[in-house]
Structures are given as structure tokens and as C-alpha cells.
Design a protein around this motif. Sequence first.
Motif, PDB file in Angstrom:
ATOM      1  N   ILE A   1       0.729  -1.352  -0.139  1.00 53.57           N
ATOM      2  CA  ILE A   1      -0.030   0.094  -0.069  1.00 53.57           C
ATOM      3  C   ILE A   1       0.893   1.303  -0.005  1.00 53.57           C
ATOM      4  O   ILE A   1       0.550   2.281  -0.519  1.00 53.57           O
ATOM      5  CB  ILE A   1      -0.977   0.075   1.254  1.00 53.57           C
ATOM      6  N   ALA A   2       2.063   1.286   0.557  1.00 55.96           N
ATOM      7  CA  ALA A   2       2.923   2.310   0.502  1.00 55.96           C
ATOM      8  C   ALA A   2       3.544   2.349  -0.878  1.00 55.96           C
ATOM      9  O   ALA A   2       3.574   3.643  -1.489  1.00 55.96           O
ATOM     10  CB  ALA A   2       3.835   2.098   1.645  1.00 55.96           C
ATOM     11  N   LEU A   3       3.797   1.493  -1.577  1.00 58.02           N
ATOM     12  CA  LEU A   3       4.442   1.814  -2.905  1.00 58.02           C
ATOM     13  C   LEU A   3       3.160   1.928  -3.916  1.00 58.02           C
ATOM     14  O   LEU A   3       3.671   2.847  -4.837  1.00 58.02           O
ATOM     15  CB  LEU A   3       4.813   0.421  -3.361  1.00 58.02           C
ATOM     16  N   VAL A   4       2.045   1.672  -3.524  1.00 54.62           N
ATOM     17  CA  VAL A   4       0.756   2.075  -4.372  1.00 54.62           C
ATOM     18  C   VAL A   4       0.488   3.756  -4.144  1.00 54.62           C
ATOM     19  O   VAL A   4       0.310   4.412  -4.901  1.00 54.62           O
ATOM     20  CB  VAL A   4      -0.353   1.153  -4.204  1.00 54.62           C
ATOM     21  N   GLY A   5       0.182   3.769  -2.859  1.00 55.89           N
ATOM     22  CA  GLY A   5      -0.246   5.148  -2.419  1.00 55.89           C
ATOM     23  C   GLY A   5       0.539   6.118  -2.264  1.00 55.89           C
ATOM     24  O   GLY A   5       0.193   7.357  -2.656  1.00 55.89           O
ATOM     25  N   VAL A   6       1.819   6.037  -1.987  1.00 58.39           N
ATOM     26  CA  VAL A   6       2.897   7.264  -1.790  1.00 58.39           C
ATOM     27  C   VAL A   6       3.774   7.126  -2.991  1.00 58.39           C
ATOM     28  O   VAL A   6       3.516   8.342  -3.576  1.00 58.39           O
ATOM     29  CB  VAL A   6       3.735   6.704  -0.636  1.00 58.39           C
ATOM     30  N   LEU A   7       4.068   6.145  -3.734  1.00 57.02           N
ATOM     31  CA  LEU A   7       5.140   6.145  -4.716  1.00 57.02           C
ATOM     32  C   LEU A   7       4.222   6.152  -6.208  1.00 57.02           C
ATOM     33  O   LEU A   7       4.939   6.616  -7.032  1.00 57.02           O
ATOM     34  CB  LEU A   7       6.124   5.134  -4.801  1.00 57.02           C
ATOM     35  N   GLY A   8       3.109   5.489  -6.260  1.00 60.68           N
ATOM     36  CA  GLY A   8       2.410   5.743  -7.439  1.00 60.68           C
ATOM     37  C   GLY A   8       2.471   4.476  -8.325  1.00 60.68           C
ATOM     38  O   GLY A   8       2.081   4.659  -9.601  1.00 60.68           O
ATOM     39  N   TYR A   9       2.861   3.262  -7.641  1.00 62.40           N
ATOM     40  CA  TYR A   9       2.904   1.874  -8.598  1.00 62.40           C
ATOM     41  C   TYR A   9       1.563   1.495  -8.748  1.00 62.40           C
ATOM     42  O   TYR A   9       0.563   1.617  -7.877  1.00 62.40           O
ATOM     43  CB  TYR A   9       4.060   0.981  -7.745  1.00 62.40           C
ATOM     44  N   ALA A  10       1.381   0.583  -9.777  1.00 61.31           N
ATOM     45  CA  ALA A  10       0.371  -0.442  -9.889  1.00 61.31           C
ATOM     46  C   ALA A  10       0.430  -1.279  -8.678  1.00 61.31           C
ATOM     47  O   ALA A  10       1.801  -1.736  -8.385  1.00 61.31           O
ATOM     48  CB  ALA A  10       0.218  -0.857 -11.348  1.00 61.31           C
ATOM     49  N   PHE A  11      -0.715  -2.055  -8.518  1.00 61.14           N
ATOM     50  CA  PHE A  11      -0.407  -3.343  -7.595  1.00 61.14           C
ATOM     51  C   PHE A  11       0.359  -4.233  -7.917  1.00 61.14           C
ATOM     52  O   PHE A  11       1.206  -4.768  -6.896  1.00 61.14           O
ATOM     53  CB  PHE A  11      -1.850  -3.793  -7.229  1.00 61.14           C
ATOM     54  N   LEU A  12       0.572  -4.775  -9.209  1.00 57.90           N
ATOM     55  CA  LEU A  12       1.432  -6.052  -9.386  1.00 57.90           C
ATOM     56  C   LEU A  12       2.841  -5.562  -9.236  1.00 57.90           C
ATOM     57  O   LEU A  12       3.694  -6.265  -8.692  1.00 57.90           O
ATOM     58  CB  LEU A  12       1.217  -6.480 -10.956  1.00 57.90           C
ATOM     59  N   PRO A  13       3.311  -4.483  -9.962  1.00 60.54           N
ATOM     60  CA  PRO A  13       4.837  -4.209  -9.577  1.00 60.54           C
ATOM     61  C   PRO A  13       4.942  -3.734  -8.107  1.00 60.54           C
ATOM     62  O   PRO A  13       6.329  -3.751  -7.606  1.00 60.54           O
ATOM     63  CB  PRO A  13       5.082  -2.966 -10.334  1.00 60.54           C
TER      64      PRO A  13
END
Length: 259
Positions: A166-178
Motif C-alpha cells: 500500500i505504501a508503494l501504491v499510495g505514496v510512490l504511485g506504482y500499480a498493484f502488481l509491480p
Amino acid sequence: MPEIDLLALALLVLAGLTAGWVDAVVGGGGLIQLPALLLVPGITPVQALATNKVGSIMGTSVSAATFYRRVGPDLRTAAPMALAALVAAVGGAAAASRIPAEAFTPIILLACVAVAAWTLARPKVGRTTDLRWEGNRHVGAALGLGVAIGAYDGVLGPGTGSFLVIALVGVLGYAFLPASAIAKIVNFATNAGALIFFVPHGAVIWGLGLAVGTANLLGAYLGARMAVSGGSAFVRVVFIVVVSLLVVRLGWQTVQDLG
């Protein structure tokens, strides 16, 4: 190794298998595996934490390798984040024995509620990668997340994979799979960091850890392949289901503790 009958060992292995699958897809397997280990007669909380790390690192090694081959995670993010998380996890593990056990559940519960609410409120987030920063700002944010989540993983651990995703998605902006692919590399580093502290202190019950870890490894392999095949949409759905179930379980446990 504590005395464990055949049925109890079978249930621990099943918990390891399930935890490995969940961890590989979205993280959070420690909230299945660690409580199972805490039920072993005579085991101390620190021994359970340390032994859980053995099982977890076996699973994350396989899922990280599978994601690396099939997804190709962004190492510009994964490498600095993993290094920061490893160092922070060593410090967190050193602090683990000093934190009251009764403080753990409410903290994780609040975090899971916040994560679930945020994900449900933003259905479009995590479908595609849209990085918020580039260059040094991106690396700086990755380092900060690595330190915060690495320290938490060293102290306790359950839910680390979910918090990373969730940090990678919500803060950095990645899609869920990467995001899940990067999370596995970082989670491997946090497990290694915790073990750097726990192993020299003799906290690991190796026979139990290797038995649970073998099952975790198999579950992680299956989970990683399913995540890659299903893509970000599949990972998001599983993420919401897992976090919601964790909220229910932790909420029930909190009510029982208060009663």
C-alpha cells in the motif's frame, strides 16, 4: 525444540503454506503464521518472532525470485528501499523484547483499518503505474518508507508485506502488481535484517522454523505465479479481502483482550 504432536505440526505446516501464498500475492501472511507459532507450548514471544522470520524469509526468497523473473521490478526503487529496510529491521528486532505484547494488536488493527478504508475509497488507484516523483525525491521517499516499515518488521512483522504494497501504491504511485514485486524484495531484506539480530542471540527454533518455512516456500511459489497471471486487478481484490479479514480477526482479538 518444544514438544509438538503430529496434529499440531500439521496445522503449523498448513498455516505456513497459507501464509506463504498470502504473502506472495499481497503480504500479510505473518498474521497467519505468527499467531500459529505463538500457540506452541513453551515458546516465548521472541522465539516465535524469530522462528517466524525463518519461515517468512524462505517464502519471500522464492516469491521475490519469481516476481523478478516474470515482472522485472524497478530496482531503482527496490534496492535502496531494501537496504534501508534491512538496517532498520536490525534495530527493530533489538527493540522487540522491550515492547509490551498487549500493545501490538491495537496498533496493527488501526493500521489495517486505515489501509482498507483508503484502498476501498480509491478504486482506480493501483491499476496503472504513475510515479509521483522522479530522481532523488523518488529515492528519498523509498528510503523513508524502507526505514519506517523495516523498523516495524523487526519489532513485530505481521502485515509488513501489505503495508509495503500500500505504501508503494499510495505514496510512490506504482500499480498493484509491480508494487507487490518490489515489496517481496524489500520484505526479504527486512526478514534478513531481523535474523541478523535473532540468530546470534539463539532465539530461533530451527527445526520448527524450517518445517514451517518449507510449507511457506511452496505457498509463496504458487501465490507469486497466480499474482503474475492475474495482474494488478487480481492483486487488488486479494489485498482488500485479506486486509478486511485481518481487521475482523484483530478486532475480535482486541475485544476479547479488553473483556
